[in-house]
Scaffold this motif. Sequence first.
Motif, PDB file in Angstrom:
ATOM      1  N   LYS A 202       0.844  -1.188   0.000  1.00  0.00           N
ATOM      2  CA  LYS A 202       0.000   0.000   0.000  1.00  0.00           C
ATOM      3  C   LYS A 202       0.880   1.239   0.000  1.00  0.00           C
ATOM      4  N   LYS A 203       0.662   2.135  -0.972  1.00  0.00           N
ATOM      5  CA  LYS A 203       1.407   3.392  -1.042  1.00  0.00           C
ATOM      6  C   LYS A 203       0.581   4.542  -0.469  1.00  0.00           C
ATOM      7  N   SER A 204      -0.751   4.441  -0.572  1.00  0.00           N
ATOM      8  CA  SER A 204      -1.680   5.413   0.005  1.00  0.00           C
ATOM      9  C   SER A 204      -3.024   4.701   0.135  1.00  0.00           C
ATOM     10  N   ASP A 205      -4.047   5.417   0.541  1.00  0.00           N
ATOM     11  CA  ASP A 205      -5.367   4.791   0.668  1.00  0.00           C
ATOM     12  C   ASP A 205      -5.923   4.313  -0.668  1.00  0.00           C
ATOM     13  N   THR A 206      -5.403   4.861  -1.765  1.00  0.00           N
ATOM     14  CA  THR A 206      -5.936   4.497  -3.081  1.00  0.00           C
ATOM     15  C   THR A 206      -4.876   4.004  -4.066  1.00  0.00           C
ATOM     16  N   GLU A 207      -3.629   3.828  -3.602  1.00  0.00           N
ATOM     17  CA  GLU A 207      -2.558   3.404  -4.509  1.00  0.00           C
ATOM     18  C   GLU A 207      -1.753   2.248  -3.920  1.00  0.00           C
ATOM     19  N   PHE A 208      -1.428   1.317  -4.796  1.00  0.00           N
ATOM     20  CA  PHE A 208      -0.667   0.136  -4.406  1.00  0.00           C
ATOM     21  C   PHE A 208       0.408  -0.130  -5.454  1.00  0.00           C
ATOM     22  N   SER A 209       1.464  -0.830  -5.047  1.00  0.00           N
ATOM     23  CA  SER A 209       2.433  -1.340  -6.009  1.00  0.00           C
ATOM     24  C   SER A 209       2.447  -2.856  -5.842  1.00  0.00           C
ATOM     25  N   ALA A 210       2.669  -3.550  -6.944  1.00  0.00           N
ATOM     26  CA  ALA A 210       2.577  -5.007  -6.913  1.00  0.00           C
ATOM     27  C   ALA A 210       3.631  -5.645  -7.805  1.00  0.00           C
ATOM     28  N   VAL A 211       3.971  -6.883  -7.447  1.00  0.00           N
ATOM     29  CA  VAL A 211       4.832  -7.722  -8.270  1.00  0.00           C
ATOM     30  C   VAL A 211       4.149  -9.085  -8.336  1.00  0.00           C
TER      31      VAL A 211
ATOM     32  N   ALA B 184       6.473 -14.369 -17.072  1.00  0.00           N
ATOM     33  CA  ALA B 184       7.181 -13.129 -16.768  1.00  0.00           C
ATOM     34  C   ALA B 184       6.784 -12.598 -15.406  1.00  0.00           C
ATOM     35  N   LYS B 185       7.693 -11.846 -14.817  1.00  0.00           N
ATOM     36  CA  LYS B 185       7.426 -11.159 -13.561  1.00  0.00           C
ATOM     37  C   LYS B 185       7.027  -9.732 -13.912  1.00  0.00           C
ATOM     38  N   PHE B 186       5.806  -9.376 -13.565  1.00  0.00           N
ATOM     39  CA  PHE B 186       5.306  -8.036 -13.831  1.00  0.00           C
ATOM     40  C   PHE B 186       5.394  -7.187 -12.577  1.00  0.00           C
ATOM     41  N   LYS B 187       5.896  -5.980 -12.747  1.00  0.00           N
ATOM     42  CA  LYS B 187       5.957  -5.003 -11.663  1.00  0.00           C
ATOM     43  C   LYS B 187       5.102  -3.829 -12.100  1.00  0.00           C
ATOM     44  N   GLY B 188       4.216  -3.379 -11.204  1.00  0.00           N
ATOM     45  CA  GLY B 188       3.353  -2.285 -11.622  1.00  0.00           C
ATOM     46  C   GLY B 188       2.680  -1.569 -10.481  1.00  0.00           C
ATOM     47  N   ASP B 189       1.851  -0.628 -10.857  1.00  0.00           N
ATOM     48  CA  ASP B 189       1.115   0.192  -9.913  1.00  0.00           C
ATOM     49  C   ASP B 189      -0.373   0.034 -10.164  1.00  0.00           C
ATOM     50  N   VAL B 190      -1.134   0.134  -9.070  1.00  0.00           N
ATOM     51  CA  VAL B 190      -2.584   0.005  -9.117  1.00  0.00           C
ATOM     52  C   VAL B 190      -3.174   1.199  -8.377  1.00  0.00           C
ATOM     53  N   ALA B 191      -4.249   1.761  -8.922  1.00  0.00           N
ATOM     54  CA  ALA B 191      -4.914   2.891  -8.274  1.00  0.00           C
ATOM     55  C   ALA B 191      -6.416   2.664  -8.248  1.00  0.00           C
ATOM     56  N   LEU B 192      -7.049   3.111  -7.167  1.00  0.00           N
ATOM     57  CA  LEU B 192      -8.499   3.051  -7.027  1.00  0.00           C
ATOM     58  C   LEU B 192      -9.066   4.442  -7.273  1.00  0.00           C
ATOM     59  N   SER B 193     -10.205   4.507  -7.968  1.00  0.00           N
ATOM     60  CA  SER B 193     -10.862   5.787  -8.210  1.00  0.00           C
ATOM     61  C   SER B 193     -12.371   5.571  -8.254  1.00  0.00           C
ATOM     62  N   ASP B 194     -13.115   6.657  -8.420  1.00  0.00           N
ATOM     63  CA  ASP B 194     -14.581   6.586  -8.473  1.00  0.00           C
ATOM     64  C   ASP B 194     -15.130   5.745  -7.317  1.00  0.00           C
ATOM     65  N   ILE B 195     -14.596   5.973  -6.132  1.00  0.00           N
ATOM     66  CA  ILE B 195     -14.953   5.157  -4.967  1.00  0.00           C
ATOM     67  C   ILE B 195     -16.318   5.562  -4.431  1.00  0.00           C
TER      68      ILE B 195
ATOM     69  N   ALA C 178     -18.134   3.834  -1.568  1.00  0.00           N
ATOM     70  CA  ALA C 178     -18.160   2.794  -0.537  1.00  0.00           C
ATOM     71  C   ALA C 178     -19.581   2.618   0.004  1.00  0.00           C
ATOM     72  N   PRO C 179     -20.017   1.419   0.278  1.00  0.00           N
ATOM     73  CA  PRO C 179     -19.452   0.100  -0.024  1.00  0.00           C
ATOM     74  C   PRO C 179     -20.059  -0.518  -1.285  1.00  0.00           C
ATOM     75  N   ASN C 180     -20.212   0.294  -2.330  1.00  0.00           N
ATOM     76  CA  ASN C 180     -20.918  -0.176  -3.524  1.00  0.00           C
ATOM     77  C   ASN C 180     -20.039  -0.473  -4.728  1.00  0.00           C
ATOM     78  N   SER C 181     -19.066   0.401  -5.001  1.00  0.00           N
ATOM     79  CA  SER C 181     -18.282   0.201  -6.227  1.00  0.00           C
ATOM     80  C   SER C 181     -17.012   1.028  -6.210  1.00  0.00           C
ATOM     81  N   TYR C 182     -16.090   0.648  -7.088  1.00  0.00           N
ATOM     82  CA  TYR C 182     -14.923   1.463  -7.395  1.00  0.00           C
ATOM     83  C   TYR C 182     -14.352   1.052  -8.731  1.00  0.00           C
ATOM     84  N   ARG C 183     -13.456   1.874  -9.204  1.00  0.00           N
ATOM     85  CA  ARG C 183     -12.722   1.563 -10.432  1.00  0.00           C
ATOM     86  C   ARG C 183     -11.287   1.290 -10.024  1.00  0.00           C
ATOM     87  N   ILE C 184     -10.730   0.214 -10.536  1.00  0.00           N
ATOM     88  CA  ILE C 184      -9.341  -0.131 -10.266  1.00  0.00           C
ATOM     89  C   ILE C 184      -8.595  -0.088 -11.596  1.00  0.00           C
ATOM     90  N   SER C 185      -7.491   0.640 -11.619  1.00  0.00           N
ATOM     91  CA  SER C 185      -6.708   0.800 -12.839  1.00  0.00           C
ATOM     92  C   SER C 185      -5.261   0.450 -12.541  1.00  0.00           C
TER      93      SER C 185
END
Length: 154
Positions: free
Chosen positions: A40-49, A59-70, A72-79
Amino acid sequence: MAMTMTGEYTIAADRQTVWNALNDQDVLAACIPGCESFEKKSDTEFSAVATVKIGPVKAKFKGDVALSDIDAPNSYRISGQGQGGVAGFAKGGATVSLKDGEDGGTVLSYDVEAHVGGKIAQVGQRLINGAAKKTADQFFENFRNRVTPDQNAA
């Protein structure tokens, strides 16, 4: 190469419990197939491997994930976007929605659009779609087991 996918899963837990799990980095890390780290990088951002295998390409993928259009507790967009070295890249997003199901459960639905490029795109649309569906099914089965362990103990 573009790809779309939709799905729906019923989880034997109330919506707030499912929402909390969808926002818990430890739950997500345990559920993502091939996940090596999920921070977890912030409440809406993550980094993953994560290590991904599609056909003959692994392959090993390294990347970032962000949540938006939150909503709660119904929906969000994950990019997100990830780099897999010589294997290529993947980027995309998903809308995740929760609604009350029968018997106090929750219906989770998702709508994904993604793009892959590089060597991984050369394995073909059919293999990529199959691997993506299998990975999604593994994630949601792991997620369901993690959220409702008593339901799956038998």
